[in-house]
Design a protein around this motif. Structure first.
Motif, PDB file in Angstrom:
ATOM      1  N   TYR A 381      52.631 -18.698  -0.328  1.00 28.54           N
ATOM      2  CA  TYR A 381      51.605 -19.039  -1.329  1.00 28.54           C
ATOM      3  C   TYR A 381      50.727 -20.132  -0.733  1.00 28.54           C
ATOM      4  CZ  TYR A 381      55.413 -16.968  -3.903  1.00 28.54           C
ATOM      5  OH  TYR A 381      56.412 -16.132  -4.292  1.00 28.54           O
ATOM      6  N   VAL A 382      49.438 -20.045  -1.019  1.00 26.90           N
ATOM      7  CA  VAL A 382      48.508 -21.036  -0.451  1.00 26.90           C
ATOM      8  C   VAL A 382      47.774 -21.765  -1.567  1.00 26.90           C
ATOM      9  CG1 VAL A 382      46.454 -21.377   0.985  1.00 26.90           C
ATOM     10  CG2 VAL A 382      48.145 -19.667   1.646  1.00 26.90           C
ATOM     11  N   ILE A 383      47.748 -23.080  -1.485  1.00 29.44           N
ATOM     12  CA  ILE A 383      46.890 -23.877  -2.371  1.00 29.44           C
ATOM     13  C   ILE A 383      45.837 -24.526  -1.475  1.00 29.44           C
ATOM     14  CG2 ILE A 383      46.782 -25.835  -3.952  1.00 29.44           C
ATOM     15  CD1 ILE A 383      49.689 -25.275  -4.668  1.00 29.44           C
ATOM     16  N   PRO A 384      44.583 -24.114  -1.611  1.00 25.48           N
ATOM     17  CA  PRO A 384      43.579 -24.677  -0.702  1.00 25.48           C
ATOM     18  C   PRO A 384      43.102 -26.051  -1.165  1.00 25.48           C
ATOM     19  CG  PRO A 384      42.587 -23.012  -2.112  1.00 25.48           C
ATOM     20  CD  PRO A 384      44.031 -23.101  -2.511  1.00 25.48           C
ATOM     21  N   THR A 385      42.890 -26.955  -0.226  1.00 29.59           N
ATOM     22  CA  THR A 385      42.142 -28.174  -0.540  1.00 29.59           C
ATOM     23  C   THR A 385      40.689 -27.871  -0.196  1.00 29.59           C
ATOM     24  OG1 THR A 385      42.682 -29.031   1.655  1.00 29.59           O
ATOM     25  CG2 THR A 385      44.017 -29.808  -0.183  1.00 29.59           C
ATOM     26  N   LYS A 386      39.790 -28.533  -0.891  1.00 33.43           N
ATOM     27  CA  LYS A 386      38.378 -28.203  -0.713  1.00 33.43           C
ATOM     28  C   LYS A 386      37.617 -29.415  -0.165  1.00 33.43           C
ATOM     29  CE  LYS A 386      38.439 -24.001  -1.863  1.00 33.43           C
ATOM     30  NZ  LYS A 386      37.830 -22.895  -1.127  1.00 33.43           N
ATOM     31  N   ALA A 387      38.169 -30.015   0.871  1.00 28.41           N
ATOM     32  CA  ALA A 387      37.538 -31.212   1.424  1.00 28.41           C
ATOM     33  C   ALA A 387      36.337 -30.859   2.305  1.00 28.41           C
ATOM     34  CB  ALA A 387      38.562 -32.009   2.227  1.00 28.41           C
ATOM     35  N   GLY A 388      36.213 -29.597   2.715  1.00 20.13           N
ATOM     36  CA  GLY A 388      35.156 -29.227   3.659  1.00 20.13           C
ATOM     37  C   GLY A 388      35.597 -29.622   5.064  1.00 20.13           C
ATOM     38  N   PRO A 389      34.842 -29.173   6.080  1.00 20.71           N
ATOM     39  CA  PRO A 389      35.274 -29.436   7.462  1.00 20.71           C
ATOM     40  C   PRO A 389      35.472 -30.931   7.717  1.00 20.71           C
ATOM     41  CG  PRO A 389      33.410 -27.936   7.428  1.00 20.71           C
ATOM     42  CD  PRO A 389      33.594 -28.410   6.021  1.00 20.71           C
ATOM     43  N   GLU A 390      36.605 -31.259   8.300  1.00 16.63           N
ATOM     44  CA  GLU A 390      36.871 -32.659   8.663  1.00 16.63           C
ATOM     45  C   GLU A 390      36.840 -32.733  10.185  1.00 16.63           C
ATOM     46  OE1 GLU A 390      39.798 -35.751   6.574  1.00 16.63           O
ATOM     47  OE2 GLU A 390      40.781 -34.647   8.179  1.00 16.63           O
ATOM     48  N   ILE A 391      35.893 -33.477  10.705  1.00 15.55           N
ATOM     49  CA  ILE A 391      35.650 -33.458  12.149  1.00 15.55           C
ATOM     50  C   ILE A 391      36.154 -34.727  12.841  1.00 15.55           C
ATOM     51  CG2 ILE A 391      33.775 -33.397  13.882  1.00 15.55           C
ATOM     52  CD1 ILE A 391      32.493 -31.280  11.918  1.00 15.55           C
ATOM     53  N   ALA A 392      36.024 -35.882  12.188  1.00 21.77           N
ATOM     54  CA  ALA A 392      36.583 -37.112  12.772  1.00 21.77           C
ATOM     55  C   ALA A 392      38.081 -36.898  12.971  1.00 21.77           C
ATOM     56  CB  ALA A 392      36.347 -38.286  11.839  1.00 21.77           C
ATOM     57  N   VAL A 393      38.603 -37.428  14.052  1.00 28.20           N
ATOM     58  CA  VAL A 393      40.034 -37.223  14.328  1.00 28.20           C
ATOM     59  C   VAL A 393      40.900 -37.820  13.214  1.00 28.20           C
ATOM     60  CG1 VAL A 393      41.885 -37.928  15.903  1.00 28.20           C
ATOM     61  CG2 VAL A 393      39.797 -36.917  16.806  1.00 28.20           C
ATOM     62  N   ALA A 394      40.532 -39.006  12.739  1.00 26.25           N
ATOM     63  CA  ALA A 394      41.317 -39.631  11.668  1.00 26.25           C
ATOM     64  C   ALA A 394      41.019 -38.950  10.341  1.00 26.25           C
ATOM     65  CB  ALA A 394      40.988 -41.117  11.590  1.00 26.25           C
ATOM     66  N   SER A 395      42.069 -38.542   9.673  1.00 27.74           N
ATOM     67  CA  SER A 395      41.901 -37.806   8.421  1.00 27.74           C
ATOM     68  C   SER A 395      41.620 -38.769   7.271  1.00 27.74           C
ATOM     69  CB  SER A 395      43.206 -37.049   8.164  1.00 27.74           C
ATOM     70  OG  SER A 395      43.045 -36.141   7.141  1.00 27.74           O
ATOM     71  N   THR A 396      40.615 -38.477   6.449  1.00 24.11           N
ATOM     72  CA  THR A 396      40.303 -39.337   5.295  1.00 24.11           C
ATOM     73  C   THR A 396      40.162 -38.493   4.031  1.00 24.11           C
ATOM     74  OG1 THR A 396      37.969 -39.262   5.948  1.00 24.11           O
ATOM     75  CG2 THR A 396      39.236 -41.226   6.591  1.00 24.11           C
ATOM     76  N   LYS A 397      39.048 -37.747   3.947  1.00 24.33           N
ATOM     77  CA  LYS A 397      38.816 -36.997   2.700  1.00 24.33           C
ATOM     78  C   LYS A 397      39.904 -35.937   2.479  1.00 24.33           C
ATOM     79  CE  LYS A 397      35.480 -33.866   4.903  1.00 24.33           C
ATOM     80  NZ  LYS A 397      34.280 -33.070   4.714  1.00 24.33           N
ATOM     81  N   ALA A 398      40.463 -35.411   3.571  1.00 25.94           N
ATOM     82  CA  ALA A 398      41.511 -34.398   3.411  1.00 25.94           C
ATOM     83  C   ALA A 398      42.749 -35.002   2.758  1.00 25.94           C
ATOM     84  CB  ALA A 398      41.873 -33.786   4.764  1.00 25.94           C
ATOM     85  N   TYR A 399      43.019 -36.291   3.068  1.00 26.47           N
ATOM     86  CA  TYR A 399      44.178 -36.976   2.476  1.00 26.47           C
ATOM     87  C   TYR A 399      44.043 -37.000   0.953  1.00 26.47           C
ATOM     88  CZ  TYR A 399      47.191 -40.969   1.243  1.00 26.47           C
ATOM     89  OH  TYR A 399      48.122 -41.800   0.666  1.00 26.47           O
ATOM     90  N   ASN A 400      42.877 -37.434   0.464  1.00 23.72           N
ATOM     91  CA  ASN A 400      42.677 -37.468  -0.995  1.00 23.72           C
ATOM     92  C   ASN A 400      42.762 -36.076  -1.600  1.00 23.72           C
ATOM     93  OD1 ASN A 400      41.235 -39.973   0.153  1.00 23.72           O
ATOM     94  ND2 ASN A 400      41.494 -40.438  -2.019  1.00 23.72           N
ATOM     95  N   ALA A 401      42.220 -35.104  -0.889  1.00 23.16           N
ATOM     96  CA  ALA A 401      42.279 -33.726  -1.405  1.00 23.16           C
ATOM     97  C   ALA A 401      43.728 -33.239  -1.455  1.00 23.16           C
ATOM     98  CB  ALA A 401      41.432 -32.810  -0.529  1.00 23.16           C
ATOM     99  N   GLN A 402      44.519 -33.626  -0.452  1.00 26.25           N
ATOM    100  CA  GLN A 402      45.929 -33.208  -0.430  1.00 26.25           C
ATOM    101  C   GLN A 402      46.693 -33.820  -1.608  1.00 26.25           C
ATOM    102  OE1 GLN A 402      46.742 -34.657   3.500  1.00 26.25           O
ATOM    103  NE2 GLN A 402      46.118 -32.764   4.494  1.00 26.25           N
TER     104      GLN A 402
END
Ligand code: F6R
Length: 598
Positions: A381-402
């Protein structure tokens, strides 16, 4: 981790490959290289350093090339140097390859080839691939490529040029991502979709153990037994704007500013009446006894944050690093599910951990930001996060989306178990409040604190309960991009050893967002101050105390959701500190995004 690009068509291969490498650079930036057909020969240029160094080295060369392969490297075997940069030519210059992954049996293969007199030019595992292809006795190039499946063990996405087959590229894939892009001007190969935006109208993600053969007219796909496969392409839905840096100097800055949007889009996706929640196994979830959350780095920290949220909802959550889950003794638990978190969906440890859980028939939910990723295909089963492409190596917006997706998942499970109507709408309203507060947040004192940190050797982040999870993430962010030694601790643990390191030269950043723990935290602040450290408090509460040197005041929202807010100034703090130190926050030392090797 390492980026591969290939192009054959009407356009300039050199320009297409260099542009593609620039977009893939976040996957590795130790060295870069390009190899193109030029007057029937395989012309190779490679350089230690970033893609710009390669661009400079190419200068006026390769002007008329229309077919070639390129690579940007994150070193595994052999230090970053010109000679260890990809592509690699075979000894007689008849084969050129680029590789992403690790060839685990390379020492045995290299030894055998050396016994046959083959001389190697590099210290890498990858060079054996070119030498094996040159030595192969198979009658066709396609068969030579197929033979690699039986010879190589480990993970690999490989693109190959054979002298004599001008304007043709072969590729194979096993446990490393590779994508074929199609445009009216030719075909591309790429490690990710981002590098194909604005170049192709359609793409196809290669499946495990596939062989691809492209020329400027067409693309052919075979399975490992050389059976031809039907090809279905997916329309490219990313735009240049999605992946461009816009008016920002760094991607990391842009991505921090996108945190509110990432939360908003993810919570919309989590609406229980729409996918993906309707697909989750209700029968299993309603009797669930145990959730194991698995991830690496920032994704793991998101799991730690959710662990506290789940506990408040009487759910027992265990968080395990994927690299540990893979090798620890497996103990079966009744009514368990595993939740795997991965921004890229390509992290090798997380993928292997998922395979282990699946082999024990545990239902596996994946939370990922990249719909086209390998982990998506493997998940139940997949739950998508919708942070959009994250290009900087350090994760930021994806963390909040997760975190957002995890909160919604936990609420959903809680409601099923307690036979109440799903309250995601309540969570949604609360998260909209978070979004509003973050959109209006002005990062008070962050510049001033970054000025202090840039000259500090050691920083501690401390917190209790969920604030400890935030302190872990804040500490990871600071150390990875500013190269400042930083540690995170449970506030109550400080006096059990680490207090010995606290003195006038230390900065301690205390996160305190939970009302019931605030007084206890203040006690610790006095103890730290008594040892001379500079104390910074991140909180939404009104507080005045001589023991505190600086307060980072954050907006107030539902206490259970404060982790979405408290990390925000600390992401920015890491960014500003790195910039003040003159470092490139998008490409931290020794790191790369999408860790596709173990
Ligand atoms: C830190 C960071 C890494 C990643 C980790 C997992 O800023 O970005 O710690 O979180 O490598 O990556 P994914 O989420 O792609 O599996």
């Amino acid at each position: 981790m390492c980026g591969i690009i290939g192009y054959v068509g009407n356009r300039s291969a050199k320009l297409e490959i260099l542009e593609g490498l620039k977009m893939l650079e976040y996957r590795g930036y130790d060295s870069a290289g390009i190899c193109c057909f030029e007057k029937g020969e395989l012309k190779l240029i490679k350089k230690k350093g970033k893609v710009d160094a390669l661009k400079y080295a190419c200068n006026e060369q390769l002007k008329d090339a229309h077919c070639g392969i390129g690579h940007t490297r994150w070193a595994t075997h052999g230090n970053p140097s010109d000679k260890n940069a990809h592509p690699f030519l075979s000894e007689n210059n008849s084969v050129a390859i680029v590789h992403n992954g690790i060839i685990e049996n390379f020492e045995m293969l290299k030894g055998n080839l050396q016994k046959q007199g083959v001389r190697f030019r590099s210290e890498t595992d990858s060079e054996v691939i070119a030498q094996l292809l040159q030595k192969s006795k198979c009658e066709s190039e396609l068969k030579k490529v197929q033979e690699l499946f039986s010879k190589l063990s480990g993970s690999f996405a490989i693109a190959i040029l054979f002298k004599g087959l001008e304007n043709q590229i072969f590729a194979i894939k096993k446990n490393s991502p590779l994508i074929v892009g199609k445009s009216k001007d030719g075909f591309y190969l790429s490690s990710d979709v981002n590098a194909l935006v604005d170049k192709t109208t359609e793409y196809r993600i290669m499946e495990e153990n596939e062989i691809v053969w492209i020329d400027n007219q067409d693309c052919y796909v075979f399975d490992a037994n050389l059976q031809a496969k039907e090809i279905t392409y997916t329309p490219m839905n990313l735009t240049k704007e999605d992946i461009s840096i816009g008016a920002f100097e760094h991607y990391m800055h842009k991505e921090i500013m996108q945190v509110p949007t990432a939360i908003k889009l993810t919570i919309n996706e989590c609406e229980p009446m729409v996918n993906p929640y309707t697909k989750l196994p209700k029968e299993i979830l309603k009797d669930l006894k145990h959730i194991t959350i698995i991830g690496c780095g920032t994704a793991f920290n998101a799991g730690m944050t959710a662990q506290h949220y789940a506990r408040e909802r009487d759910l027992i959550v265990d968080c395990v690093y994927a690299s540990e889950y893979r090798y620890r003794k497996f103990l079966s638990q009744d009514n368990e599910i595993c939740v795997f978190i991965s921004q890229s969906g390509e992290t090798a440890d997380t993928i292997e951990a998922l395979k282990i859980a699946k082999s024990h028939n545990i239902p596996c939910i994946v939370i990922t930001n990249v719909a086209t990723s390998t982990i998506n295909k493997l998940a139940d089963y997949v739950i998508p996060t919708k942070a959009g492409p994250e290009i900087a190596v350090a994760s930021t917006k994806a963390y909040n989306a997760q975190i957002t997706a995890l909160f919604a998942l936990i609420d959903y499970i809680y409601c099923l178990k307690n036979k109440i109507n799903c309250r995601t709408c309540i969570l949604k309203d609360k998260l909209y409040d978070v979004v509003k507060k973050l959109e209006n947040y002005s990062f008070n004192n962050i510049d001033e604190l970054a000025e202090i940190l840039k000259d500090t050797e050691r920083v501690f982040f401390i917190g209790r309960g969920v604030d400890y999870a935030t302190s872990q993430e804040a500490s990871l962010k600071l150390k990875e991009i500013s190269n400042i030694h930083s540690e995170s601790l449970y506030t109550g643990e400080l006096k059990h050893g680490t207090l010995a390191l606290i003195d006038h030269s230390t900065v301690v950043i205390v996160i305190s967002t939970q009302k019931n723990l605030f007084d206890k935290t203040m006690n610790s602040i006095y103890e730290i101050k008594a040892r001379g450290a500079k104390v910074v408090l991140v909180t939404q509460f009104e507080v005045e105390s001589d023991a505190i040197d600086m307060i980072i005041k954050i907006p107030c929202t539902d206490q259970m959701l404060m982790a979405e807010i408290s990390i925000y100034p600390l992401q920015m703090l890491a960014y500003k500190t790195a910039v003040l130190k003159g470092l490139d926050p998008d490409k931290p030392r020794n790191l790369a995004k999408s860790v596709t090797v173990e």
